[in-house]
Design a protein around this motif. Structure first.
Motif, PDB file in Angstrom:
ATOM      1  N   GLU A  59       0.836  -1.223   0.000  1.00  0.00           N
ATOM      2  CA  GLU A  59       0.000   0.000   0.000  1.00  0.00           C
ATOM      3  C   GLU A  59       0.864   1.264   0.000  1.00  0.00           C
ATOM      4  OE1 GLU A  59      -2.718  -0.264   3.276  1.00  0.00           O
ATOM      5  OE2 GLU A  59      -3.757  -2.004   2.427  1.00  0.00           O
ATOM      6  N   ARG A  60       2.155   1.121  -0.089  1.00  0.00           N
ATOM      7  CA  ARG A  60       3.106   2.231  -0.146  1.00  0.00           C
ATOM      8  C   ARG A  60       2.874   3.255   0.981  1.00  0.00           C
ATOM      9  NH1 ARG A  60       4.533   4.124  -5.920  1.00  0.00           N
ATOM     10  NH2 ARG A  60       2.432   4.936  -6.026  1.00  0.00           N
ATOM     11  N   TRP A  61       3.023   2.770   2.209  1.00  0.00           N
ATOM     12  CA  TRP A  61       2.772   3.638   3.370  1.00  0.00           C
ATOM     13  C   TRP A  61       3.749   4.820   3.416  1.00  0.00           C
ATOM     14  CZ3 TRP A  61       1.806  -0.372   7.933  1.00  0.00           C
ATOM     15  CH2 TRP A  61       0.575  -0.990   7.707  1.00  0.00           C
ATOM     16  N   TYR A  62       4.871   4.677   2.734  1.00  0.00           N
ATOM     17  CA  TYR A  62       5.862   5.769   2.753  1.00  0.00           C
ATOM     18  C   TYR A  62       5.416   6.962   1.898  1.00  0.00           C
ATOM     19  CZ  TYR A  62       6.959   2.851  -1.274  1.00  0.00           C
ATOM     20  OH  TYR A  62       6.864   2.092  -2.398  1.00  0.00           O
ATOM     21  N   MET A  63       4.305   6.800   1.137  1.00  0.00           N
ATOM     22  CA  MET A  63       3.836   7.885   0.271  1.00  0.00           C
ATOM     23  C   MET A  63       2.926   8.861   1.017  1.00  0.00           C
ATOM     24  SD  MET A  63       5.320   7.388  -2.542  1.00  0.00           S
ATOM     25  CE  MET A  63       4.524   8.509  -3.686  1.00  0.00           C
ATOM     26  N   LYS A  64       2.457   8.468   2.226  1.00  0.00           N
ATOM     27  CA  LYS A  64       1.521   9.362   2.941  1.00  0.00           C
ATOM     28  C   LYS A  64       1.801   9.304   4.439  1.00  0.00           C
ATOM     29  CE  LYS A  64      -1.665   5.674   1.999  1.00  0.00           C
ATOM     30  NZ  LYS A  64      -2.565   5.188   1.063  1.00  0.00           N
ATOM     31  N   ASP A  65       1.108  10.173   5.184  1.00  0.00           N
ATOM     32  CA  ASP A  65       1.206  10.111   6.643  1.00  0.00           C
ATOM     33  C   ASP A  65       0.790   8.723   7.104  1.00  0.00           C
ATOM     34  OD1 ASP A  65       1.993  12.631   7.033  1.00  0.00           O
ATOM     35  OD2 ASP A  65       0.042  13.421   7.657  1.00  0.00           O
ATOM     36  N   LEU A  66       1.558   8.141   8.005  1.00  0.00           N
ATOM     37  CA  LEU A  66       1.209   6.809   8.507  1.00  0.00           C
ATOM     38  C   LEU A  66      -0.198   6.829   9.118  1.00  0.00           C
ATOM     39  CD1 LEU A  66       2.710   4.131   8.550  1.00  0.00           C
ATOM     40  CD2 LEU A  66       3.573   4.676  10.826  1.00  0.00           C
ATOM     41  N   SER A  67      -0.561   7.964   9.744  1.00  0.00           N
ATOM     42  CA  SER A  67      -1.883   8.045  10.394  1.00  0.00           C
ATOM     43  C   SER A  67      -3.007   7.993   9.363  1.00  0.00           C
ATOM     44  CB  SER A  67      -1.975   9.314  11.233  1.00  0.00           C
ATOM     45  OG  SER A  67      -1.800  10.424  10.393  1.00  0.00           O
ATOM     46  N   LYS A  68      -2.670   8.240   8.093  1.00  0.00           N
ATOM     47  CA  LYS A  68      -3.726   8.166   7.052  1.00  0.00           C
ATOM     48  C   LYS A  68      -3.862   6.747   6.499  1.00  0.00           C
ATOM     49  CE  LYS A  68      -4.450  12.689   6.753  1.00  0.00           C
ATOM     50  NZ  LYS A  68      -3.359  13.591   6.468  1.00  0.00           N
ATOM     51  N   THR A  69      -2.955   5.840   6.919  1.00  0.00           N
ATOM     52  CA  THR A  69      -3.011   4.474   6.387  1.00  0.00           C
ATOM     53  C   THR A  69      -3.876   3.575   7.258  1.00  0.00           C
ATOM     54  OG1 THR A  69      -1.119   3.654   7.654  1.00  0.00           O
ATOM     55  CG2 THR A  69      -0.633   4.695   5.523  1.00  0.00           C
TER      56      THR A  69
END
Ligand code: GCB
Length: 631
Positions: A59-69
């Motif tokens: 899900e490419r968590w490094y592309m967004k705030d972790l809290s948004k994942t």
């Protein structure tokens, strides 16, 4: 291959893409007139990669705030993540976890033309780091620092995000080694981590995370070696490596000032080898030497080298390096500091405490060094991995001699891949600690299976490798293999052996200790003609358990077992090849869950909370008496 193993190999694959040049330095970040240091310690977002171990990558968590994942919790950095929360799932997690944090970078840093480095003191075990979605760093071995210039990835004057994926999986080809086991449970199949080493497999961002700035051309690394003349002149041979490139016509100049331990300028001269002054010899009149604790009234004396690098267009770069002047020598029978034989009165230790695990903690370190001095010890081994640089700073300043160990413990399943990682861990360790006066030996392994035939050529390669990096310090290891079958000791300069007579062997029978230890130490020396020291001996004791007559696990038994060892050590000291004793352990520590441990390993002379057991008073009496006789 299980998904998690795949995930561990993924770490390794990507490392080929983002590898820092191995010749680059790893100097500790220090503020100066040309350098700013910003700590990123504090609370970070944290999330386990579950239920799919690879979900964060997919899900490419490094592309967004972790809290948004998805749901995150707040995790302190530095700390191990395992014991901070009461959740067993976090404590026993196997595989990837994710951290992220947002931070500002001042616009003034861009205006001043700074480079900005991102530096991790250690992440256990494998880490990948993204800054504002760009993969910038990859590091595989825990306990050691790594860094990179991230200027190009930053947004100055705005909010930035750093994301870290951490993998705690240990395999046959990682350092240290471990393996994965699949078990079936009431709720379905599960993968668990197994390992043979005897300390809890703590993981996470264990040491401080820093941003620090330098000018475009900067001091990248410094190498010092020290000596002194008979008429009291201290000699510091130095070599400075700079980073960044000079434009055509630009010149470089390096100047050095020596400050004493009160920050006052010393009387010194510099004889440079080159026009730029990047290497040469510094001579200090009436130099004060670095001595171990209780070997001199002013132990741990440190000078500061103030290094100033100027180039035509940029700001000067200033770096202040603490330096102690001392020599190390060894013969077939002795270990000498400043030409004086030194006897090691020490410990095996761990980076371990409740709640924070292996997380660096200044209050704990301060207490530990106070206790080390209270007990009269002068040394310890960083069993079984490199300790935090902040901890090593205390050793330099207090005159505590360090047997600096790489993270190879219980080495087995020898392979070329393992050898590569093992030597990499030593290269990184030596690069980090080469300038420290407290570091007196490199320990290349703890209790490897050194009776396996592959151990011979494997450790020969490791030893040769270390000698290409440092010939001024001896190589040692803590050996548990039987003397007749061991293939490692031949490759060492100094032999350390671990033995648990009257504990794992014939528990309760302290009467076997004296003759066995005297005999075995003499045989190691006779076989290899090298100095010998005892790197581990000891007994568990449950603080507050008293039994008369003594019985295993009681405080009385631990004391009795120590007394029998002391008798052997006293005989051995008269034999002229025995250079020290290190009890296992300084303090109780957490281990894997096993029925042979009550809440962890209890061989400490202090409890995990640093309260003294009877054994602490017993050891204190001996170490102070030894110091008074010998130093
Ligand atoms: C050893 C190991 C050490 C253990 C110790 C013990 O030989 O080197 O890591 O903790 O024994 O107490 O069993």
């Amino acid at each position: 291959m299980s998904a998690i193993m795949w995930c561990a190999s993924l770490m390794v694959c990507v490392s080929a893409l983002v590898t820092c040049a191995s010749t680059a330095g790893i100097l500790y970040p220090r503020e100066s007139e040309s350098r700013e240091v910003k700590s990123l310690d504090g609370m970070w977002n944290f999330r386990l990669s579950l239920p799919d171990p690879l979900v964060g990558f997919k899900e490419r968590w490094y592309m967004k705030d972790l809290s948004k994942t998805g749901p995150v919790i707040q995790m302190p950095v530095p700390s191990s993540y395992n014991d901070v929360m009461v959740d067993k799932k976090i404590r026993d997690h196997v595989g990837l976890v994710w951290y992220d944090k947002s931070f500002f970078v001042p616009e003034s840093w861009r205006q001043q033309g700074y480079r900005v480095f991102l530096r991790f003191g250690s992440v256990n075990y494998a880490a990948q780091v993204w800054v504002n979605t760009h993969l910038v760093l990859n590091h595989e071995i825990g306990h050691l620092p790594f860094q990179r210039d991230i200027t190009a990835n930053l947004k100055f004057g705005r909010l930035n995000r750093i994301t870290v994926a951490v993998d705690n999986v240990l395999l046959a080809t990682t350092v240290p080694q471990g393996s994965l086991q699949n078990i079936s449970t009431n709720t379905g199949p599960k993968t668990i981590q197994t390992y043979t080493f005897d300390f809890f497999n703590y993981a996470g961002i264990h040491r401080s995370v820093f941003l620090y700035t330098t000018p475009i051309v900067y001091i990248d690394d410094v190498d010092v070696t020290t000596n002194y003349t008979e008429d009291g002149v201290g000699l510091i041979k130095y070599k400075i490596q700079y980073g960044g490139s000079l434009s055509s016509g630009e010149t470089l100049n390096c100047s050095i000032t020596v400050l004493n331990n009160e920050n006052v300028r010393e009387k010194f001269t510099v004889i440079a080898d080159d026009e730029e002054g990047l290497s040469g010899i510094i001579k200090i009149e009436n130099a004060k030497l670095w001595w171990p604790y209780l070997m001199h009234e002013e132990p741990g004396y440190m000078y500061t080298l103030e290094i100033r690098l100027s180039n035509t267009w940029n700001l000067d770069d200033v770096y202040r390096l603490p330096v102690g002047i001392r020599t190390i020598k060894w013969t077939n029978t002795a270990f000498l500091i400043n030409n004086k034989p030194a006897y090691l009165r020490g410990f095996g230790r761990h980076e371990d405490s409740d709640i924070r695990g292996k997380g660096m903690d200044y209050a704990l370190v301060t207490r530990d060094y106070d206790l080390i001095k209270w007990i009269g010890a002068n040394s310890y081994r960083t069993s079984h991995y490199p300790y935090a640089e902040e901890i090593m700073d205390f050793a330099d300043r207090h005159g505590i001699m360090i047997v600096d160990e790489c993270p190879s413990v219980d080495t087995d399943n020898y392979s070329d891949k393992l050898l590569k990682k093992h030597t990499t861990s030593l290269a990184e360790l030596i690069k980090r600690d080469k300038n420290r006066p407290s570091v007196i030996m490199w320990s290349i392994a703890n209790e490897p299976r050194s009776n396996h035939k592959e151990a011979d050529s494997y450790f020969k390669s490791v030893a040769i490798f270390v000698k290409t990096l440092d010939v001024l310090r001896p190589i040692t290891a803590a050996i548990a293999t039987d003397l007749d079958t061991d293939l490692l000791a031949q490759h060492l300069d100094i032999i350390g052996f671990n033995r648990y007579n009257a504990w794992y062997t014939l528990p309760g029978h302290t009467e076997i200790i004296q003759s066995r230890i005297e005999d075995e130490a003499a045989k190691w020396h006779a076989k290899h003609n090298k100095p010998v020291f005892m790197t581990e001996y000891g007994a568990d004791s449950y603080a507050g358990l008293h039994m008369n007559p003594s019985f295993v696990w009681s405080e009385e038994y631990q004391v009795e077992l120590m007394s029998e060892h002391f008798k052997a050590f006293d005989t051995l000291r008269t034999k002229n090849f025995f250079i020290g004793e290190m009890i296992w352990n300084f303090a109780d520590f957490k281990t894997e869950q096993t029925v042979t441990r009550v809440g962890g390993n209890k061989k400490g002379v202090f409890t995990r909370q640093r309260e003294p057991k009877s054994s602490a008073y017993h050891l204190r009496k001996r170490y102070w008496a030894l110091a008074n006789q010998l130093d």
